[in-house]
Write an enzyme that holds these catalytic residues in place. Structure first.
Site, short mmCIF file in Angstrom:
data_model
loop_
_atom_site.label_atom_id
_atom_site.label_comp_id
_atom_site.label_asym_id
_atom_site.label_seq_id
_atom_site.Cartn_x
_atom_site.Cartn_y
_atom_site.Cartn_z
N GLU A 265 1.09 -0.53 -0.01
CA GLU A 265 0.06 0.19 0.15
C GLU A 265 0.80 1.95 0.04
O GLU A 265 1.99 1.03 1.20
CB GLU A 265 -0.93 -0.05 1.06
N LYS B 243 -10.22 2.28 -1.13
CA LYS B 243 -10.10 1.94 0.16
C LYS B 243 -11.62 2.23 0.48
O LYS B 243 -12.30 3.50 1.27
CB LYS B 243 -9.70 2.73 0.95
N CYS C 263 -5.56 -2.87 2.60
CA CYS C 263 -4.92 -2.91 4.55
C CYS C 263 -6.30 -3.14 5.36
O CYS C 263 -6.70 -4.50 5.15
CB CYS C 263 -4.37 -1.64 4.72
#
Length: 289
Positions: A42, A115, A152
């Site tokens: 990331e 995200k 993540c």
């Protein structure tokens, strides 16, 4: 279809060009080892800047369109015949996102995912920098199979993995930046791996996770990252695991057709009871009459 997947991990400095070149070299190394899909960590172009508040960081964001790094990686994917999920800091008018572009093996940029789950805690101040993603969870048809990608914090949510599985994903990928918990001495590395191993077993598909390593600082605040990038099979068994402190790339072979047949025969997706899952759409587990 038998394919090879790869996870990378590396340190990052504030010299952006150096980080990009390091990533390119890792991708090339992965291709030399026969990898078909190669995952970078990331926000690999810079240190993980969410360690502290810094308004100047917003100047680093770029649009999805005419993005220089995505063009570089598109050319690289085409030349190496590999699929590349590429993380980047995206700006779109007045909104900012933690995004990933999916580049097919012919260099075509298939689209982007933003995200969905944005953390906010010491050393992980992402709500300052990012809007919540508005793309929903997606699955991408690539030359080497259908892939789902979470970023993540997304990896801690079984709902995200299950939705990607329901949409036909054959492999789940998670680019990551995780390490020290600044307000405690808790080492989350074991739980970090196990939660994704659980996604693999629950959805009967391999998982690939790529983390960063080293210590990084923003405005005097420092955080360390524990690597431990890994690839696990459809049962959650780890096939390849990286160290906690070395720059490296790991590769493992998987068979998506064999996984599909096992997934069909095991019956998890046959026996789901969607009529009983209404509470999952609530925050408190209570269904209003």
């Amino acid at each position: 279809m038998k394919i090879k997947v790869a996870a990378t991990q590396m340190t990052c400095s504030w010299t952006i060009e150096e980080n990009i070149n390091k990533a390119i070299n890792l991708i090339k190394e992965g291709a030399e080892k026969g990898a078909n899909i190669i995952l970078l960590q990331e926000l690999f172009q810079t240190p993980y800047f969410c360690i502290q508040y810094d308004e100047d960081i917003f100047k680093l964001a770029e649009t999805f369109e005419n993005n220089k790094v995505l063009k570089i990686m598109s050319d690289l994917a085409k030349s190496l015949n590999v699929v590349l999920p590429i993380s980047f800091f995206e700006k779109d008018n007045n909104a900012y996102f933690n995004s990933i572009a999916i580049i097919n093996a012919n260099g075509e940029i298939l689209g982007k995912y933003r995200k969905s789950h944005i953390p906010d805690g010491p050393g992980y101040l992402e709500k300052y920098y990012f809007n919540i993603g508005n793309t929903g969870f997606k699955v991408w048809e690539t030359k080497f199979g259908k892939i789902g990608i979470g970023i993540c914090w997304d990896q801690w949510f079984p709902e995200a993995a299950r939705i990607m599985a329901l949409k036909g994903a054959e492999i789940l990928f998670y680019p990551t930046a995780i390490g020290d918990e600044l307000m405690s001495e808790y080492d989350s590395s074991g739980a970090w791996q196990r939660v994704m191993q659980g996604h693999a077993a629950a959805n009967i598909m391999p998982v690939v996770a790529s983390n960063r390593i080293g210590s990084e600082s923003v405005k005097g605040q420092t955080n360390g990252f524990y690597g431990s990038s890994f690839i696990c099979d459809r049962t959650g068994k780890i096939l390849a695991e990286a160290s906690k402190d070395k720059e490296e790339i790991i590769v493992a072979e998987i068979d998506t057709e064999e996984d599909h047949l096992f997934r069909r025969n095991w019956g998890l997706f046959r026996d789901r009871r969607t009529d009983l899952y209404k509470e999952i759409l609530t925050l408190d587990g209570k269904i209003k009459d």
